[in-house]
Design a protein around this motif. Structure first.
Motif, PDB file in Angstrom:
ATOM      1  N   GLU A 479       0.835  -1.186   0.000  1.00 30.09           N
ATOM      2  CA  GLU A 479       0.000   0.000   0.000  1.00 30.09           C
ATOM      3  C   GLU A 479       0.874   1.241   0.000  1.00 30.09           C
ATOM      4  O   GLU A 479       1.675   1.454   0.904  1.00 30.09           O
ATOM      5  CB  GLU A 479      -0.928   0.005   1.225  1.00 30.09           C
ATOM      6  N   LEU A 480       0.728   2.042  -1.011  1.00 28.92           N
ATOM      7  CA  LEU A 480       1.460   3.303  -1.139  1.00 28.92           C
ATOM      8  C   LEU A 480       0.481   4.404  -1.528  1.00 28.92           C
ATOM      9  O   LEU A 480      -0.497   4.148  -2.229  1.00 28.92           O
ATOM     10  CB  LEU A 480       2.560   3.192  -2.212  1.00 28.92           C
ATOM     11  N   PRO A 481       0.729   5.631  -1.089  1.00 26.73           N
ATOM     12  CA  PRO A 481      -0.161   6.743  -1.494  1.00 26.73           C
ATOM     13  C   PRO A 481      -0.034   6.999  -2.988  1.00 26.73           C
ATOM     14  O   PRO A 481       1.057   6.935  -3.550  1.00 26.73           O
ATOM     15  CB  PRO A 481       0.366   7.930  -0.678  1.00 26.73           C
ATOM     16  N   GLU A 482      -1.174   7.231  -3.615  1.00 33.63           N
ATOM     17  CA  GLU A 482      -1.192   7.447  -5.060  1.00 33.63           C
ATOM     18  C   GLU A 482      -1.864   8.779  -5.375  1.00 33.63           C
ATOM     19  O   GLU A 482      -2.751   9.229  -4.663  1.00 33.63           O
ATOM     20  CB  GLU A 482      -1.957   6.319  -5.769  1.00 33.63           C
ATOM     21  N   ILE A 483      -1.424   9.380  -6.483  1.00 29.73           N
ATOM     22  CA  ILE A 483      -2.024  10.619  -6.986  1.00 29.73           C
ATOM     23  C   ILE A 483      -2.530  10.333  -8.385  1.00 29.73           C
ATOM     24  O   ILE A 483      -1.761   9.976  -9.277  1.00 29.73           O
ATOM     25  CB  ILE A 483      -0.995  11.767  -7.007  1.00 29.73           C
ATOM     26  N   GLU A 484      -3.833  10.421  -8.577  1.00 29.41           N
ATOM     27  CA  GLU A 484      -4.417  10.169  -9.883  1.00 29.41           C
ATOM     28  C   GLU A 484      -4.038  11.280 -10.848  1.00 29.41           C
ATOM     29  O   GLU A 484      -4.153  12.473 -10.531  1.00 29.41           O
ATOM     30  CB  GLU A 484      -5.953  10.090  -9.775  1.00 29.41           C
ATOM     31  N   GLY A 485      -3.564  10.875 -12.013  1.00 26.37           N
ATOM     32  CA  GLY A 485      -3.122  11.862 -12.996  1.00 26.37           C
ATOM     33  C   GLY A 485      -4.255  12.778 -13.448  1.00 26.37           C
ATOM     34  O   GLY A 485      -4.068  13.976 -13.607  1.00 26.37           O
ATOM     35  N   THR A 486      -5.451  12.262 -13.599  1.00 23.31           N
ATOM     36  CA  THR A 486      -6.573  13.086 -14.080  1.00 23.31           C
ATOM     37  C   THR A 486      -6.950  14.131 -13.057  1.00 23.31           C
ATOM     38  O   THR A 486      -7.236  15.285 -13.389  1.00 23.31           O
ATOM     39  CB  THR A 486      -7.777  12.195 -14.400  1.00 23.31           C
TER      40      THR A 486
END
Length: 496
Positions: A479-486
């Motif tokens: 589990e890692l923090p993600e940033i959605e490109g959209t």
């Protein structure tokens, strides 16, 4: 219909030029290698071809220059740098000073002293004393056993060391000794500071300067000696007279047979010394920092100390005796007896045949003293009259036997010459990185990107469905923090 078929065939040709490898597409989108995108996504084929030629030429140039860098690295170029360290107000350790009378004691009325003189000269100075007469160690060795057997037991049991009466000889040799450490310092008598030592030139006498510190430079300070070489008791056997003076580090062995200053009677010598050191940080000389020397454990490791220790160890093993005055306090040689005249033939044979050169590599760090010497006649004028009155000796005797030595420090700085590689691993990596960055724009990140592409292709070609499922399970477990490109793009648009 003809037009439809023509458009269809052109579409097929166009499709053949497209890349369908997902991993390669991701690599081309994200890689940081200069020129790759222009080759595969150029505006025209001519441009793509030119970029390909430029890229290939850059690779060739880069490999050529990197190979030159590797060749330079393998040649291991070295350079010497000099560093100078200035000492503090506490002064510096004074060098050790060793003096050797050029002739050992000889007394024809004393068989022990006279035979000891001949044997010690054969052991330590065979070429110096016997090349004019044609005699050599081989001649003495052939007749040694016969001569030794004819002596009484009391003589054969006398040690080579004690036969020379070193302490008594020292008292006669040194007429005056004074040491001045600096401005306003008193003259310290130092005759008792000299100790007899066995060297490669026989029995000599050493003033251990490391026990004294010097605060001032110049001829007014340091060690002052007036010596009486006693030529009547110690007649010249090879036409020479006087003493050998050796200035050396306090933890180094005196080397009278390798270097030193000859001082003849009726002369005064002023010796100015400077502290030097050499340090080798390369592997070219196969140097070592230290090595166990059982008979010279109090000395710093050097080639000469190692050779002398090897000689003494060989005598202890081959002749079951020690010619060195000090024996190890522990170990296999702690109970080795001193060599007597009964062992003299064995000692002479081992000195003639044993060669310790190969067992002693160079030291990586070696301190030493550089010196300059100036001479004048001695004694003259009022001081000559003073000596005549003090010693009750004639002017001729004093001129034939007395000499003066003055050892002083002319610089309190330590100069160290350091030899090191000029093109090591760090320099090689810097050259490689510079060439790859200049010609290809490649960095460590770029190399990692190529490695990742290679691993992805291996995974695509060889991973089974079961292996891919396990890899996916591992992926889901992390589990890692993600940033959605959209979302990021929408936020940016809204701010704009």
């Amino acid at each position: 219909m003809a037009e439809d078929s023509h458009s269809k065939s052109s579409e097929e040709k166009t499709v053949k030029c497209h890349l369908h490898d997902r991993y390669l597409k991701e690599f081309l989108d994200d890689n940081t290698i200069g020129g790759i995108n222009h080759i595969f996504r150029g505006r025209s084929k001519v441009r793509r071809l030119l970029w390909a030629l430029i890229f290939i030429g850059s690779i060739v140039a880069c490999i050529t220059l990197i190979s030159i860098s590797f060749q330079t690295f393998l040649e291991k170029p070295t350079a010497s740098t000099i560093t100078v360290i200035t000492q503090d107000d506490e002064g510096v350790s004074f060098p050790s000073v060793t003096i050797c009378n050029l002739n050992l004691e000889r007394n024809e009325s004393d068989m022990v002293a006279d035979t000891g003189y001949l044997l010690m000269n054969h052991i330590f100075n065979p070429d110096e004393n016997f090349h004019l007469t044609g005699l050599n160690s081989s001649f003495l060795l052939n007749s040694c056993n016969a001569i030794s057997d004819s002596f009484p037991a009391s003589f054969r049991n006398t040690t080579l060391w004690n036969s020379q009466h070193p302490q008594e000889t020292l008292d006669k040799l040194i007429h005056f000794c004074g040491f001045v450490s600096g401005i306003n310092s008193a003259v310290i008598p130092c005759k008792d500071a000299f100790k007899p030592v066995l060297t490669s030139a026989g029995i000599c006498y050493t003033f251990n300067g490391s026990n004294n510190r010097i605060h001032s430079t110049g001829v007014r300070y340091g060690l002052k000696l007036i010596l009486n070489i006693q030529q009547e008791e110690r007649p010249s056997f090879n036409g020479k007279s006087g003493v050998k003076l050796i200035v050396h580090d306090g933890r180094d062995i005196a080397r009278p047979n390798l270097y030193g200053i000859d001082v003849a009677p009726a002369h005064a010598v002023d010796v100015g010394v400077r502290r030097k050191a050499s340090k080798d940080e390369t592997n070219e000389a196969d140097c070592i920092d230290s090595k166990e020397l059982p008979f010279f454990s109090e000395y710093r490791y050097s080639q000469f100390a190692c050779r002398q220790n090897a000689i003494v160890e060989n005598l202890a093993t081959s002749c079951d005796c020690s010619i060195h005055p000090d024996r190890p306090s522990s170990g296999p040689y702690s109970s080795t007896p001193h060599c007597t005249f009964d062992k003299g033939c064995c000692v002479l044979e081992q000195y003639q045949t044993f060669n310790p050169e190969l067992a002693c590599p160079l030291p990586c760090y070696f301190p030493y003293y550089e010196h300059t010497a100036s001479y004048s006649s001695f004694p003259n004028g009022r001081y000559l009259n003073y000596l005549v009155e003090e010693t009750n000796m004639s002017v001729d005797y004093i001129k034939d036997n007395f000499l003066s030595i003055n050892v002083f420090v002319d610089d309190l700085q330590l100069t160290t010459t350091i030899t090191k590689y000029t093109f090591g691993v760090a320099e090689l990596l810097g050259e490689i990185g510079g060439q790859m960055g200049l010609f290809l724009g490649i960095s460590i990140i770029s190399i990692v990107e190529v490695v990742v592409l290679f691993l992805d292709e291996l995974k695509r070609l060889f991973c089974t469905k079961k292996m891919r499922e396990k890899m996916q399970d591992i992926e889901n477990a992390i589990e890692l923090p993600e940033i959605e490109g959209t979302d990021v793009e929408e936020d940016i648009d809204n701010k704009v």
